[in-house]
Design a protein around this motif. Sequence first.
Motif, PDB file in Angstrom:
ATOM      1  N   THR A 188       6.011  -1.117  21.847  1.00 22.12           N
ATOM      2  CA  THR A 188       6.799  -1.957  20.936  1.00 22.12           C
ATOM      3  C   THR A 188       5.968  -2.375  19.730  1.00 22.12           C
ATOM      4  OG1 THR A 188       7.961  -2.792  22.882  1.00 22.12           O
ATOM      5  CG2 THR A 188       8.282  -3.988  20.831  1.00 22.12           C
ATOM      6  N   LEU A 189       4.690  -2.678  19.966  1.00 23.69           N
ATOM      7  CA  LEU A 189       3.794  -3.027  18.860  1.00 23.69           C
ATOM      8  C   LEU A 189       3.633  -1.846  17.911  1.00 23.69           C
ATOM      9  CD1 LEU A 189       1.836  -4.973  17.503  1.00 23.69           C
ATOM     10  CD2 LEU A 189       0.074  -4.235  19.119  1.00 23.69           C
ATOM     11  N   ALA A 190       3.550  -0.639  18.450  1.00 23.02           N
ATOM     12  CA  ALA A 190       3.450   0.549  17.590  1.00 23.02           C
ATOM     13  C   ALA A 190       4.711   0.726  16.748  1.00 23.02           C
ATOM     14  CB  ALA A 190       3.203   1.790  18.456  1.00 23.02           C
ATOM     15  N   GLN A 191       5.876   0.444  17.338  1.00 28.89           N
ATOM     16  CA  GLN A 191       7.122   0.513  16.573  1.00 28.89           C
ATOM     17  C   GLN A 191       7.141  -0.526  15.450  1.00 28.89           C
ATOM     18  OE1 GLN A 191       9.925   2.474  16.774  1.00 28.89           O
ATOM     19  NE2 GLN A 191       8.898   3.819  18.226  1.00 28.89           N
ATOM     20  N   MET A 192       6.604  -1.714  15.721  1.00 32.33           N
ATOM     21  CA  MET A 192       6.558  -2.752  14.684  1.00 32.33           C
ATOM     22  C   MET A 192       5.693  -2.315  13.504  1.00 32.33           C
ATOM     23  SD  MET A 192       6.222  -6.212  16.982  1.00 32.33           S
ATOM     24  CE  MET A 192       6.116  -7.247  15.526  1.00 32.33           C
ATOM     25  N   LEU A 193       4.544  -1.727  13.788  1.00 36.99           N
ATOM     26  CA  LEU A 193       3.661  -1.289  12.707  1.00 36.99           C
ATOM     27  C   LEU A 193       4.305  -0.168  11.892  1.00 36.99           C
ATOM     28  CD1 LEU A 193       0.235  -1.248  14.594  1.00 36.99           C
ATOM     29  CD2 LEU A 193       1.128  -3.026  13.104  1.00 36.99           C
ATOM     30  N   THR A 194       5.078   0.690  12.555  1.00 39.96           N
ATOM     31  CA  THR A 194       5.736   1.784  11.839  1.00 39.96           C
ATOM     32  C   THR A 194       6.901   1.274  11.011  1.00 39.96           C
ATOM     33  OG1 THR A 194       5.093   3.301  13.607  1.00 39.96           O
ATOM     34  CG2 THR A 194       6.843   4.023  12.114  1.00 39.96           C
ATOM     35  N   LEU A 195       7.771   0.466  11.615  1.00 42.39           N
ATOM     36  CA  LEU A 195       8.931  -0.044  10.885  1.00 42.39           C
ATOM     37  C   LEU A 195       8.520  -0.994   9.757  1.00 42.39           C
ATOM     38  CD1 LEU A 195      11.288  -0.746  13.926  1.00 42.39           C
ATOM     39  CD2 LEU A 195      11.481   1.113  12.265  1.00 42.39           C
ATOM     40  N   GLY A 196       7.399  -1.693   9.911  1.00 43.10           N
ATOM     41  CA  GLY A 196       6.931  -2.593   8.867  1.00 43.10           C
ATOM     42  C   GLY A 196       6.184  -1.908   7.747  1.00 43.10           C
ATOM     43  N   ASN A 197       5.963  -0.571   7.861  1.00 46.27           N
ATOM     44  CA  ASN A 197       5.271   0.201   6.824  1.00 46.27           C
ATOM     45  C   ASN A 197       3.902  -0.405   6.511  1.00 46.27           C
ATOM     46  OD1 ASN A 197       4.928   2.279   4.985  1.00 46.27           O
ATOM     47  ND2 ASN A 197       5.877   1.148   3.293  1.00 46.27           N
ATOM     48  N   ILE A 198       3.142  -0.698   7.562  1.00 49.09           N
ATOM     49  CA  ILE A 198       1.811  -1.285   7.376  1.00 49.09           C
ATOM     50  C   ILE A 198       0.855  -0.210   6.896  1.00 49.09           C
ATOM     51  CG2 ILE A 198       0.010  -2.656   8.474  1.00 49.09           C
ATOM     52  CD1 ILE A 198       2.739  -3.974   8.454  1.00 49.09           C
ATOM     53  N   ARG A 199       0.220  -0.442   5.768  1.00 51.69           N
ATOM     54  CA  ARG A 199      -0.739   0.509   5.208  1.00 51.69           C
ATOM     55  C   ARG A 199      -1.722  -0.244   4.327  1.00 51.69           C
ATOM     56  NH1 ARG A 199       0.899   1.445  -0.037  1.00 51.69           N
ATOM     57  NH2 ARG A 199       3.044   0.838  -0.531  1.00 51.69           N
ATOM     58  N   ALA A 200      -2.768   0.456   3.935  1.00 46.64           N
ATOM     59  CA  ALA A 200      -3.807  -0.159   3.104  1.00 46.64           C
ATOM     60  C   ALA A 200      -3.242  -0.535   1.745  1.00 46.64           C
ATOM     61  CB  ALA A 200      -4.989   0.800   2.942  1.00 46.64           C
ATOM     62  N   GLY A 201      -3.666  -1.705   1.251  1.00 45.42           N
ATOM     63  CA  GLY A 201      -3.242  -2.170  -0.062  1.00 45.42           C
ATOM     64  C   GLY A 201      -2.001  -3.020  -0.066  1.00 45.42           C
TER      65      GLY A 201
ATOM     66  N   LEU B 162      -1.698  -9.788  14.515  1.00 41.09           N
ATOM     67  CA  LEU B 162      -2.518  -9.922  13.307  1.00 41.09           C
ATOM     68  C   LEU B 162      -3.663  -8.915  13.320  1.00 41.09           C
ATOM     69  CD1 LEU B 162      -3.311 -11.472  10.716  1.00 41.09           C
ATOM     70  CD2 LEU B 162      -4.620 -13.023  12.178  1.00 41.09           C
ATOM     71  N   GLY B 163      -4.335  -8.778  14.463  1.00 45.05           N
ATOM     72  CA  GLY B 163      -5.424  -7.808  14.559  1.00 45.05           C
ATOM     73  C   GLY B 163      -4.945  -6.381  14.381  1.00 45.05           C
ATOM     74  N   ALA B 164      -3.752  -6.064  14.905  1.00 51.38           N
ATOM     75  CA  ALA B 164      -3.205  -4.717  14.735  1.00 51.38           C
ATOM     76  C   ALA B 164      -2.914  -4.430  13.263  1.00 51.38           C
ATOM     77  CB  ALA B 164      -1.937  -4.567  15.573  1.00 51.38           C
ATOM     78  N   VAL B 165      -2.386  -5.421  12.544  1.00 52.56           N
ATOM     79  CA  VAL B 165      -2.109  -5.245  11.112  1.00 52.56           C
ATOM     80  C   VAL B 165      -3.416  -5.088  10.334  1.00 52.56           C
ATOM     81  CG1 VAL B 165      -1.120  -6.350   9.069  1.00 52.56           C
ATOM     82  CG2 VAL B 165       0.081  -6.478  11.258  1.00 52.56           C
ATOM     83  N   MET B 166      -4.425  -5.886  10.677  1.00 51.01           N
ATOM     84  CA  MET B 166      -5.714  -5.786   9.992  1.00 51.01           C
ATOM     85  C   MET B 166      -6.365  -4.429  10.247  1.00 51.01           C
ATOM     86  SD  MET B 166      -7.224  -9.608  10.700  1.00 51.01           S
ATOM     87  CE  MET B 166      -8.795  -9.271   9.898  1.00 51.01           C
TER      88      MET B 166
END
Length: 484
Positions: A178-191, A205-209
Amino acid sequence: MEAVLRPGPRICEGDCAVLKRDDVFKAVPVLRRRKIIFEKQWFYLDNAIGHAYGTTFEVTSGGNLQPKQEVEESTTETKEAGTDNRNIVDDGKSQKLTHDDIKALKDKGIKGQEIVQQLIENSTTFRDKTEFAQDKYIKKKKKKYEAVITIVKPSTRILSTMYYAREPGKINHLRYDTLAQMLTLGNIRAGNKMIVMETCAGLVLGAVMERMGGYGSIIQMYPGGGPVRAATSCFGFPKPFFDNLHEFPLSKVDSLLSGTFSTETLPSEPEDNVLVEEESNGLTDEKQISLQETEEESTTETAMEINQTEEQDTMDINAEDVEFKENKEKENKDNVREKQRKQWERRKKLIETAALLTQKNADGLIVASKFHPTPLLLSLLEFVAPSRPFVVYCQYKEPLLECYTKLRERGGVINLKLSETWLRNYQVLSDRSHPKLTMSGGGGYLLSGITVVLDKGKSDSSHLEALKMEEPSSKRCKVQDLHC
């Protein structure tokens, strides 16, 4: 050209590492002469410092770690195995070695691998078991008698698996898929410029960082007196990762949106002038005290020459008392100055974070908290720029259904989706691949969407029309009569 294998990162003192044994994980700091207890084994991590992450160690006598040497299994010998297990009776008499014999072997310092071999040799039913049953028996005995651990570098997958297995309540039962789905759907990337609101001990927070890699900015919204980052510290991020990490309390969001957020209580500079005046006053008082002491010394020397030694002792004691008081006052002043400086820096960072939020150009929003998501999402969406994704996690679907309905009535969002992730683990072995018998019942629910420009006039009229359509015809007639 032959590929050159570069050595991986090394284990250093002060790092945060993860101990692994089979499917069990535990995050510990790497410190010398610190006793670690893991899976009923105690040891020290001194000998692990300098080795590469991913190295497997064996616990020896005295709690020391030694890298395990890989032993090649001889494939020339043919294993004797039975055709089935129908004639095997589990009566507890098949093993010739007793508990006392096994304990004596451990006391002699015999390694777990040799103990397992002796258990196999002294088992009367081992050769009658099928090949699969023999492998299962060996695996079970190795897990019990071999003290082997692997030290791995922390990552999002490892830490999320560890928390979900050991303390799922601290992360709101957020599963790693589920955390992996959140990072994908949230379009988390550098910048990116991300807003994160979570009460999962800092795991999200650590996963996003980790995904952003130290590039971009993150604004963490927190309830209460301060943010909780227990899981974030386990990642072992370098200091530059925290330079662009900002924090803002949820209690100040309403005042920031209404325009009543004030910073008048913030001093322009640390209040050192008052302390300097106090120090100068203290110095003048000390000078006066020292002058009085010298006058008393001169009078005592002229008046009583016989008691000179006694007076000298009393003066030494008084001098020690004065020095002690001076040191204590100095420590108190330093503590006050440091406290004021920290408060000033905290307020300064609060102003900087408020300025970032008021720009209302965040690139995404992630919410994973134990609170009801509707008021949080409706207020935090004001800081997100149009055409940006947002993701909301909740352990239950009912709050997200209400949030879904509110967003449809409010407008300003498109592509709303309410989904549930489903996970099943498989055992993949030769002639034995099948789903595992135990699996997770649920990994929570996700509400995702994309923000668009909100037309307040149209949204208000559509909201009134929706209310009219929901009202019964008799009630609409009464309302129209009242307006007339």
